[in-house]
Design a protein around this motif. Structure first.
Motif, PDB file in Angstrom:
ATOM      1  N   SER A  64       0.816  -1.224   0.000  1.00 26.03           N
ATOM      2  CA  SER A  64       0.000   0.000   0.000  1.00 26.03           C
ATOM      3  C   SER A  64       0.849   1.273   0.000  1.00 26.03           C
ATOM      4  O   SER A  64       0.392   2.320  -0.447  1.00 26.03           O
ATOM      5  CB  SER A  64      -0.957   0.007   1.180  1.00 26.03           C
ATOM      6  OG  SER A  64      -0.226  -0.095   2.375  1.00 26.03           O
ATOM      7  N   GLN A  65       2.085   1.201   0.483  1.00 25.81           N
ATOM      8  CA  GLN A  65       2.940   2.412   0.461  1.00 25.81           C
ATOM      9  C   GLN A  65       3.596   2.632  -0.906  1.00 25.81           C
ATOM     10  O   GLN A  65       4.210   3.671  -1.125  1.00 25.81           O
ATOM     11  CB  GLN A  65       4.025   2.315   1.530  1.00 25.81           C
ATOM     12  CG  GLN A  65       3.495   2.624   2.933  1.00 25.81           C
ATOM     13  CD  GLN A  65       4.498   2.221   3.995  1.00 25.81           C
ATOM     14  OE1 GLN A  65       4.335   1.190   4.639  1.00 25.81           O
ATOM     15  NE2 GLN A  65       5.544   3.005   4.164  1.00 25.81           N
ATOM     16  N   VAL A  66       3.495   1.653  -1.800  1.00 27.09           N
ATOM     17  CA  VAL A  66       3.979   1.846  -3.170  1.00 27.09           C
ATOM     18  C   VAL A  66       2.814   2.431  -3.969  1.00 27.09           C
ATOM     19  O   VAL A  66       1.851   1.749  -4.275  1.00 27.09           O
ATOM     20  CB  VAL A  66       4.485   0.516  -3.789  1.00 27.09           C
ATOM     21  CG1 VAL A  66       4.910   0.723  -5.239  1.00 27.09           C
ATOM     22  CG2 VAL A  66       5.640  -0.048  -2.973  1.00 27.09           C
ATOM     23  N   LEU A  67       2.924   3.725  -4.283  1.00 26.12           N
ATOM     24  CA  LEU A  67       1.793   4.437  -4.872  1.00 26.12           C
ATOM     25  C   LEU A  67       1.812   4.434  -6.391  1.00 26.12           C
ATOM     26  O   LEU A  67       0.806   4.761  -7.010  1.00 26.12           O
ATOM     27  CB  LEU A  67       1.789   5.897  -4.391  1.00 26.12           C
ATOM     28  CG  LEU A  67       1.603   6.127  -2.896  1.00 26.12           C
ATOM     29  CD1 LEU A  67       1.570   7.629  -2.622  1.00 26.12           C
ATOM     30  CD2 LEU A  67       0.336   5.477  -2.376  1.00 26.12           C
ATOM     31  N   GLN A 100      -3.340  -1.309 -11.209  1.00 24.21           N
ATOM     32  CA  GLN A 100      -4.126  -0.064 -11.158  1.00 24.21           C
ATOM     33  C   GLN A 100      -3.416   1.056 -10.393  1.00 24.21           C
ATOM     34  O   GLN A 100      -4.001   1.707  -9.532  1.00 24.21           O
ATOM     35  CB  GLN A 100      -5.518  -0.341 -10.551  1.00 24.21           C
ATOM     36  CG  GLN A 100      -6.449  -1.091 -11.505  1.00 24.21           C
ATOM     37  CD  GLN A 100      -6.873  -0.215 -12.682  1.00 24.21           C
ATOM     38  OE1 GLN A 100      -7.531   0.799 -12.521  1.00 24.21           O
ATOM     39  NE2 GLN A 100      -6.476  -0.579 -13.886  1.00 24.21           N
ATOM     40  N   LYS A 101      -2.124   1.226 -10.709  1.00 22.53           N
ATOM     41  CA  LYS A 101      -1.388   2.329 -10.113  1.00 22.53           C
ATOM     42  C   LYS A 101      -0.788   3.180 -11.233  1.00 22.53           C
ATOM     43  O   LYS A 101      -0.426   2.651 -12.283  1.00 22.53           O
ATOM     44  CB  LYS A 101      -0.287   1.798  -9.187  1.00 22.53           C
ATOM     45  CG  LYS A 101      -0.886   1.134  -7.938  1.00 22.53           C
ATOM     46  CD  LYS A 101       0.119   0.693  -6.921  1.00 22.53           C
ATOM     47  CE  LYS A 101      -0.629   0.047  -5.752  1.00 22.53           C
ATOM     48  NZ  LYS A 101       0.235  -0.423  -4.667  1.00 22.53           N
ATOM     49  N   ASN A 203      -5.184  18.024  -4.155  1.00 25.43           N
ATOM     50  CA  ASN A 203      -6.409  17.399  -4.701  1.00 25.43           C
ATOM     51  C   ASN A 203      -6.061  16.435  -5.818  1.00 25.43           C
ATOM     52  O   ASN A 203      -6.601  15.330  -5.888  1.00 25.43           O
ATOM     53  CB  ASN A 203      -7.361  18.462  -5.269  1.00 25.43           C
ATOM     54  CG  ASN A 203      -8.147  19.156  -4.189  1.00 25.43           C
ATOM     55  OD1 ASN A 203      -8.271  18.635  -3.078  1.00 25.43           O
ATOM     56  ND2 ASN A 203      -8.651  20.345  -4.478  1.00 25.43           N
ATOM     57  N   ASN A 204      -5.150  16.862  -6.706  1.00 25.26           N
ATOM     58  CA  ASN A 204      -4.735  15.988  -7.815  1.00 25.26           C
ATOM     59  C   ASN A 204      -4.088  14.704  -7.272  1.00 25.26           C
ATOM     60  O   ASN A 204      -4.338  13.617  -7.775  1.00 25.26           O
ATOM     61  CB  ASN A 204      -3.734  16.701  -8.724  1.00 25.26           C
ATOM     62  CG  ASN A 204      -4.297  17.955  -9.361  1.00 25.26           C
ATOM     63  OD1 ASN A 204      -5.502  18.175  -9.341  1.00 25.26           O
ATOM     64  ND2 ASN A 204      -3.420  18.774  -9.923  1.00 25.26           N
ATOM     65  N   ILE A 205      -3.239  14.876  -6.252  1.00 26.43           N
ATOM     66  CA  ILE A 205      -2.543  13.723  -5.670  1.00 26.43           C
ATOM     67  C   ILE A 205      -3.557  12.752  -5.061  1.00 26.43           C
ATOM     68  O   ILE A 205      -3.487  11.543  -5.287  1.00 26.43           O
ATOM     69  CB  ILE A 205      -1.496  14.193  -4.626  1.00 26.43           C
ATOM     70  CG1 ILE A 205      -0.322  14.875  -5.351  1.00 26.43           C
ATOM     71  CG2 ILE A 205      -1.000  13.027  -3.772  1.00 26.43           C
ATOM     72  CD1 ILE A 205       0.711  15.529  -4.439  1.00 26.43           C
ATOM     73  N   ASN A 206      -4.515  13.289  -4.341  1.00 26.53           N
ATOM     74  CA  ASN A 206      -5.520  12.406  -3.737  1.00 26.53           C
ATOM     75  C   ASN A 206      -6.341  11.675  -4.797  1.00 26.53           C
ATOM     76  O   ASN A 206      -6.647  10.501  -4.655  1.00 26.53           O
ATOM     77  CB  ASN A 206      -6.444  13.206  -2.809  1.00 26.53           C
ATOM     78  CG  ASN A 206      -5.752  13.501  -1.500  1.00 26.53           C
ATOM     79  OD1 ASN A 206      -4.958  12.698  -1.012  1.00 26.53           O
ATOM     80  ND2 ASN A 206      -6.032  14.652  -0.928  1.00 26.53           N
ATOM     81  N   ARG A 207      -6.662  12.391  -5.862  1.00 33.76           N
ATOM     82  CA  ARG A 207      -7.476  11.790  -6.924  1.00 33.76           C
ATOM     83  C   ARG A 207      -6.693  10.716  -7.677  1.00 33.76           C
ATOM     84  O   ARG A 207      -7.185   9.617  -7.903  1.00 33.76           O
ATOM     85  CB  ARG A 207      -7.903  12.904  -7.884  1.00 33.76           C
ATOM     86  CG  ARG A 207      -9.068  12.567  -8.771  1.00 33.76           C
ATOM     87  CD  ARG A 207      -9.479  13.796  -9.592  1.00 33.76           C
ATOM     88  NE  ARG A 207      -8.547  14.062 -10.681  1.00 33.76           N
ATOM     89  CZ  ARG A 207      -7.760  15.145 -10.767  1.00 33.76           C
ATOM     90  NH1 ARG A 207      -7.762  16.063  -9.827  1.00 33.76           N
ATOM     91  NH2 ARG A 207      -6.967  15.301 -11.806  1.00 33.76           N
ATOM     92  N   ILE A 208      -5.446  11.009  -8.045  1.00 33.72           N
ATOM     93  CA  ILE A 208      -4.693  10.129  -8.932  1.00 33.72           C
ATOM     94  C   ILE A 208      -3.950   9.021  -8.178  1.00 33.72           C
ATOM     95  O   ILE A 208      -3.883   7.884  -8.645  1.00 33.72           O
ATOM     96  CB  ILE A 208      -3.707  10.959  -9.790  1.00 33.72           C
ATOM     97  CG1 ILE A 208      -4.471  11.970 -10.664  1.00 33.72           C
ATOM     98  CG2 ILE A 208      -2.812  10.074 -10.645  1.00 33.72           C
ATOM     99  CD1 ILE A 208      -5.550  11.379 -11.551  1.00 33.72           C
ATOM    100  N   PHE A 209      -3.395   9.327  -6.995  1.00 36.37           N
ATOM    101  CA  PHE A 209      -2.600   8.322  -6.290  1.00 36.37           C
ATOM    102  C   PHE A 209      -3.384   7.581  -5.201  1.00 36.37           C
ATOM    103  O   PHE A 209      -2.983   6.525  -4.753  1.00 36.37           O
ATOM    104  CB  PHE A 209      -1.352   8.963  -5.663  1.00 36.37           C
ATOM    105  CG  PHE A 209      -0.345   9.431  -6.682  1.00 36.37           C
ATOM    106  CD1 PHE A 209       0.594   8.541  -7.199  1.00 36.37           C
ATOM    107  CD2 PHE A 209      -0.359  10.729  -7.146  1.00 36.37           C
ATOM    108  CE1 PHE A 209       1.514   8.960  -8.144  1.00 36.37           C
ATOM    109  CE2 PHE A 209       0.564  11.152  -8.095  1.00 36.37           C
ATOM    110  CZ  PHE A 209       1.500  10.264  -8.594  1.00 36.37           C
ATOM    111  N   PHE A 210      -4.490   8.178  -4.749  1.00 32.30           N
ATOM    112  CA  PHE A 210      -5.253   7.540  -3.675  1.00 32.30           C
ATOM    113  C   PHE A 210      -6.696   7.244  -4.087  1.00 32.30           C
ATOM    114  O   PHE A 210      -7.504   6.853  -3.250  1.00 32.30           O
ATOM    115  CB  PHE A 210      -5.228   8.406  -2.415  1.00 32.30           C
ATOM    116  CG  PHE A 210      -3.858   8.575  -1.817  1.00 32.30           C
ATOM    117  CD1 PHE A 210      -3.372   7.668  -0.874  1.00 32.30           C
ATOM    118  CD2 PHE A 210      -3.028   9.628  -2.199  1.00 32.30           C
ATOM    119  CE1 PHE A 210      -2.111   7.819  -0.341  1.00 32.30           C
ATOM    120  CE2 PHE A 210      -1.761   9.785  -1.659  1.00 32.30           C
ATOM    121  CZ  PHE A 210      -1.302   8.877  -0.715  1.00 32.30           C
ATOM    122  N   ASN A 211      -7.002   7.479  -5.380  1.00 31.79           N
ATOM    123  CA  ASN A 211      -8.345   7.183  -5.889  1.00 31.79           C
ATOM    124  C   ASN A 211      -9.463   7.846  -5.125  1.00 31.79           C
ATOM    125  O   ASN A 211     -10.482   7.224  -4.829  1.00 31.79           O
ATOM    126  CB  ASN A 211      -8.590   5.666  -5.869  1.00 31.79           C
ATOM    127  CG  ASN A 211      -7.979   5.026  -7.087  1.00 31.79           C
ATOM    128  OD1 ASN A 211      -8.103   5.557  -8.188  1.00 31.79           O
ATOM    129  ND2 ASN A 211      -7.305   3.909  -6.877  1.00 31.79           N
TER     130      ASN A 211
END
Ligand SMILES: [Zn+2]
Length: 212
Positions: A64-67, A100-101, A203-211
């Motif tokens: 999970s820490q590999v984004l 899916q990363k 916001n972009n990081i949350n959307r793209i790396f954390f779905n």
């Protein structure tokens, strides 16, 4: 979700914990608590025996820490031949689709090679060009193809300005300045408030790396 994560690509490990996605080769990846990572094989350092790296990468990508997967990509200025770079890239993009990363891409004088790979591989995850220093025309072509751009210490200001704010990331890569210095510089070039810029990129990081 991470409130601290601001830097999507670095090779430094001395920043604040959780502040950056640290890029490591699979064989060098040691996961420490509170840190984020990406893992992949850089096109300039491909050599015999990379199969072992792929086996390791396959095992690590589920963590999970590999984004993200990468950095990987294409480079016309290296001695590594195109065939080897292509096979390497195909394996990474296949793996990115499977787990899916997002894929973090190094691209030097090789946009045509990247577009060829894109036609073949049909990405189902975000592809991010890291350390983008190209001209606004190249930025537009990449953005039109659906890619994201990440800017570091050095970039073309006009290319930065044509990048929509929801397709933008920032990074330190190998720079010695801090990620905060880069946010300040970019905010100035975009004539926007730095807090607003941070909020947008987060916001972009949350959307793209954390779905989210
Ligand atoms: Zn890098």
């Amino acid at each position: 979700m991470s409130l601290e994560l601001l830097d999507i690509h670095t090779h430094h490990t001395d920043g604040g914990p959780g502040e950056a996605i640290i890029s490591k080769q699979p064989s060098e990846l040691v996961i420490e608590p509170g840190r984020w990572y990406s893992t992949g094989l850089h096109p300039c350092y491909l050599k015999e025996g990379n199969m072992e790296e792929f086996v390791m990468m396959n095992k690590m990508v589920g963590q999970s820490q590999v984004l993200a997967i990468g950095e990987t990509g294409f480079d016309r200025t290296t001695d590594v031949d195109y065939r080897a770079q292509k096979v390497n890239f195909q394996l990474h993009s296949f793996l990115a689709n499977t787990c899916q990363k997002p894929l973090i891409i190094h691209m030097v004088k090789s946009m045509d090679w990247l577009f060829d790979a894109m036609k073949e591989m049909k990405p189902r995850v975000p592809w991010i060009i890291h350390g983008f220093r190209g001209k606004p025309e190249s930025a537009k072509q990449l953005l039109n193809a659906g890619l994201y751009l990440s800017f570091g210490e050095k970039y073309n200001v006009e290319a930065l300005r044509v990048t929509p704010l929801d397709r933008l990331f920032l990074e330190t890569d190998e720079a010695t300045c801090s990620i905060h210095d880069i946010y300040n510089k970019v905010a100035e070039d975009l004539e926007m408030n730095v807090e607003k810029l941070e909020k947008q990129v987060k916001n972009n990081i949350n959307r793209i790396f954390f779905n989210r």
